[in-house]
Design a protein around this motif. Structure first.
Motif, PDB file in Angstrom:
ATOM      1  N   HIS A 146      -4.030   6.509  -1.597  1.00 40.67           N
ATOM      2  CA  HIS A 146      -4.514   6.156  -2.933  1.00 40.67           C
ATOM      3  C   HIS A 146      -5.681   5.165  -2.832  1.00 40.67           C
ATOM      4  N   GLN A 147      -5.495   4.122  -2.014  1.00 41.29           N
ATOM      5  CA  GLN A 147      -6.573   3.127  -1.872  1.00 41.29           C
ATOM      6  C   GLN A 147      -7.759   3.711  -1.104  1.00 41.29           C
ATOM      7  N   MET A 148      -7.475   4.601  -0.149  1.00 38.11           N
ATOM      8  CA  MET A 148      -8.573   5.205   0.623  1.00 38.11           C
ATOM      9  C   MET A 148      -9.449   6.053  -0.306  1.00 38.11           C
ATOM     10  N   LYS A 149      -8.783   6.825  -1.179  1.00 43.40           N
ATOM     11  CA  LYS A 149      -9.544   7.686  -2.110  1.00 43.40           C
ATOM     12  C   LYS A 149     -10.312   6.839  -3.116  1.00 43.40           C
ATOM     13  N   LYS A 150      -9.705   5.721  -3.525  1.00 43.76           N
ATOM     14  CA  LYS A 150     -10.393   4.829  -4.473  1.00 43.76           C
ATOM     15  C   LYS A 150     -11.638   4.218  -3.829  1.00 43.76           C
ATOM     16  N   ALA A 151     -11.475   3.791  -2.572  1.00 39.08           N
ATOM     17  CA  ALA A 151     -12.585   3.128  -1.878  1.00 39.08           C
ATOM     18  C   ALA A 151     -13.673   4.128  -1.481  1.00 39.08           C
ATOM     19  N   CYS A 152     -13.265   5.359  -1.173  1.00 35.32           N
ATOM     20  CA  CYS A 152     -14.226   6.369  -0.686  1.00 35.32           C
ATOM     21  C   CYS A 152     -14.000   7.688  -1.444  1.00 35.32           C
ATOM     22  N   TYR A 173       0.801  -1.229   0.000  1.00 28.26           N
ATOM     23  CA  TYR A 173       0.000   0.000   0.000  1.00 28.26           C
ATOM     24  C   TYR A 173       0.837   1.284   0.000  1.00 28.26           C
ATOM     25  N   TYR A 174       2.109   1.187   0.326  1.00 22.96           N
ATOM     26  CA  TYR A 174       2.922   2.397   0.429  1.00 22.96           C
ATOM     27  C   TYR A 174       3.607   2.803  -0.876  1.00 22.96           C
ATOM     28  N   VAL A 175       3.560   1.955  -1.917  1.00 22.53           N
ATOM     29  CA  VAL A 175       4.246   2.362  -3.147  1.00 22.53           C
ATOM     30  C   VAL A 175       3.360   3.324  -3.934  1.00 22.53           C
ATOM     31  N   ASP A 176       3.947   3.958  -4.952  1.00 29.76           N
ATOM     32  CA  ASP A 176       3.203   4.954  -5.726  1.00 29.76           C
ATOM     33  C   ASP A 176       1.950   4.341  -6.364  1.00 29.76           C
ATOM     34  N   ALA A 177       0.971   5.223  -6.637  1.00 33.37           N
ATOM     35  CA  ALA A 177      -0.336   4.793  -7.143  1.00 33.37           C
ATOM     36  C   ALA A 177      -0.228   3.937  -8.413  1.00 33.37           C
ATOM     37  N   ASP A 178       0.644   4.335  -9.368  1.00 36.56           N
ATOM     38  CA  ASP A 178       0.719   3.556 -10.622  1.00 36.56           C
ATOM     39  C   ASP A 178       1.224   2.134 -10.362  1.00 36.56           C
ATOM     40  N   LEU A 179       2.034   1.978  -9.329  1.00 33.62           N
ATOM     41  CA  LEU A 179       2.563   0.643  -9.001  1.00 33.62           C
ATOM     42  C   LEU A 179       1.534  -0.189  -8.233  1.00 33.62           C
ATOM     43  N   GLN A 180       0.622   0.478  -7.573  1.00 33.14           N
ATOM     44  CA  GLN A 180      -0.484  -0.248  -6.931  1.00 33.14           C
ATOM     45  C   GLN A 180      -1.473  -0.695  -8.007  1.00 33.14           C
ATOM     46  N   ASP A 181      -1.713   0.212  -8.979  1.00 33.16           N
ATOM     47  CA  ASP A 181      -2.729  -0.093  -9.991  1.00 33.16           C
ATOM     48  C   ASP A 181      -2.315  -1.215 -10.940  1.00 33.16           C
ATOM     49  N   ILE A 182      -1.022  -1.421 -11.096  1.00 37.25           N
ATOM     50  CA  ILE A 182      -0.567  -2.460 -12.038  1.00 37.25           C
ATOM     51  C   ILE A 182      -0.442  -3.834 -11.365  1.00 37.25           C
ATOM     52  N   ALA A 183      -0.622  -3.852 -10.049  1.00 33.41           N
ATOM     53  CA  ALA A 183      -0.371  -5.097  -9.291  1.00 33.41           C
ATOM     54  C   ALA A 183      -1.502  -6.112  -9.443  1.00 33.41           C
TER      55      ALA A 183
END
Ligand code: 13P
Ligand code: SF4
Length: 330
Positions: free
Chosen positions: A260-266, A45-55
Motif C-alpha cells: 500500500h505504501q509502495m504504491k502510494k510512494a510510486c 505497515y502490515y495492517v490493511d490500507a484503511d488502517l494505515q491511512d487513518i493513522a
C-alpha cells in the motif's frame, strides 16, 4: 457494559463484541474519539490500507517504538500486533496503551516461550542476549539489547568482536546477521510463518518472466530466498529502496500490507507479491496483523479496551534492553 462482561469478552474474543449502528461513519468517529481522548494512532505497515491511512504515524517496528517513546498523547492506540503494543507500554508506562484485538499475536514471539528460553540461555552462561523486538515482554527481561530489522546490524556490531552472543527468536534474521557481521551467534530456533512460506522455485520462475524486476526481501525470509534478493531490509528499508531504485518493477517478499505504501510512494511502478509454496492460501498476509479492522479500532477507542497491562517489575526489566536499543539507534 459491566466490567466482568468486558473481561469475559476479551478473554474469549480478544476484543469487545458490540453491534455498530450501520449509519456510524467509522473514520469520522475514530477521528472524533482521537481528539476527544487525546489519543495517537500508530499503525504498522502490515495492517490493511484503511488502517494505515487513518493513522497519525505509519512505520516499521523501530519507528513506531520511537514514536511511542516520545508521544505527548494520553493514549496510544496501537494498530499492529501484541508485542508492538506491549513495547509501547514498556517504554512509556504512564500512557494508556490499547490494541484493537488482543489476539493479534506473532508466530515469532510465540516460538520462544520464556521457560524454554531460560533453559536454553542457561546452557550459555557467558553469552549476552540480543533479542529481536518480535518477542514477549518476558523474553525482553532476559535480554541485554533488543533490536529490530532496521537496526540489527548496528546492534550486533555494538558488541565487541569477541563477545559471545545469543540471538533470539528469529533464526533466519540471526543467520543473515551472522553472515553480514561475521559473528557466530547462537541462534534460537524460531521463525515467522509469513516469511517462511516463500517458494524459491516460483520466485525464480517469476524473476525469469519479469527480467526487468528487482527482487527484494525482508531478512525474516529463509536463506535460499535471501540469496536471490537484490536488496534485503526492514519494511521501511524496502519502502525506501523502491523509491530510490531506477527499476520500475519489484517482486516483494514480505507481508502484503507494505505494498500500500509502495504504491502510494510510486504510483507508476509495479509491485508483485512474491509467490508462496501454497498457491491456495493468502500466505503473504499476516493473519495476526489482519485481525485489525476499522470496526474493532472504533470499538476499542470507544471503550479504551483491550488495554495492555503489565506488572511493574516486568516493565522495569524489559525497559532496559529497549532503552539500550533506542540509545544505540540514535
Ligand atoms: P519491521 O521491523 O521491518 O517493520 O518488521 C516487523 C515484522 O513483524 C516483520 O515481520
Ligand atoms: Fe510476527 Fe511474522 Fe506477523 Fe511479523 S509477519 S507480526 S513476524 S507473524
Amino acid at each position: 457494559m459491566e466490567r466482568e462482561q468486558v473481561q469475559i469478552m476479551l478473554e474469549q474474543n480478544g476484543h469487545i463484541v458490540e453491534p455498530i449502528d450501520p449509519t456510524v461513519k467509522l473514520v469520522e468517529e475514530i477521528n472524533r474519539l482521537k481528539k476527544e481522548k487525546n489519543a495517537v494512532i500508530l499503525s504498522h505497515y502490515y495492517v490493511d490500507a484503511d488502517l494505515q491511512d487513518i493513522a497519525d504515524y505509519v512505520g516499521d517496528s523501530l519507528q513506531l517504538a520511537q514514536e511511542a517513546e516520545k508521544t505527548e498523547a494520553d493514549m496510544i492506540v496501537f494498530v499492529g500486533v501484541h508485542f508492538m503494543a506491549e513495547t509501547a507500554k514498556i517504554i512509556n508506562p504512564s500512557k494508556k496503551v490499547i490494541l484493537p484485538d488482543l489476539k493479534a499475536g506473532c508466530s515469532l514471539a510465540d516460538s520462544a516461550p520464556i521457560d524454554k528460553f531460560k533453559e536454553f540461555k542457561a546452557k550459555y552462561p557467558d553469552h549476552k542476549v540480543i533479542s529481536y523486538i518480535n518477542c514477549t515482554a518476558d523474553l525482553k527481561t532476559e535480554t541485554d539489547v533488543v533490536c529490530t530489522s532496521s537496526n540489527a546490524v548496528k546492534i550486533v556490531n555494538s558488541f565487541p568482536e569477541d563477545a559471545k552472543l545469543i540471538f533470539a527468536p528469529d533464526k533466519n534474521l540471526g543467520n543473515y546477521l551472522n553472515s553480514i557481521t561475521g559473528r557466530d551467534m547462537v541462534l534460537w530456533d524460531g521463525a515467522c510463518m509469513v516469511h517462511e512460506q516463500y517458494s524459491v522455485e516460483k520466485i525464480i520462475d517469476l524473476m525469469e518472466q519479469h527480467k526487468d524486476a528487482d527482487f527484494i526481501a525482508h531478512p525474516e525470509c529463509e536463506k535460499p530466498v535471501l540469496l536471490l534478493a537484490k536488496h534485503i531490509g526492514s519494511t521501511s528499508s524496502l519502502l525506501q529502496y523502491v523509491q530510490d531504485s531506477p527499476a520500475n518493477k519489484f517482486i516483494v517478499a514480505t507481508e502484503s500490507g507494505i505494498l500500500h505504501q509502495m504504491k502510494k510512494a510510486c504510483p507508476n511502478k509495479i509491485f508483485i507479491p512474491a509467490p508462496s509454496n501454497d498457491s491456495t492460501c493468502a500466505c503473504n498476509d499476516c493473519s495476526y496483523m489482519k485481525l485489525n479492522n476499522l470496526q474493532k479500532l472504533y470499538i476499542c477507542m470507544k471503550h479504551e479496551q483491550p488495554e495492555i497491562q503489565l506488572p511493574a517489575d516486568i516493565i522495569e526489566e524489559a525497559q532496559k534492553p529497549i532503552k539500550r536499543m533506542l540509545e544505540i539507534s540514535k
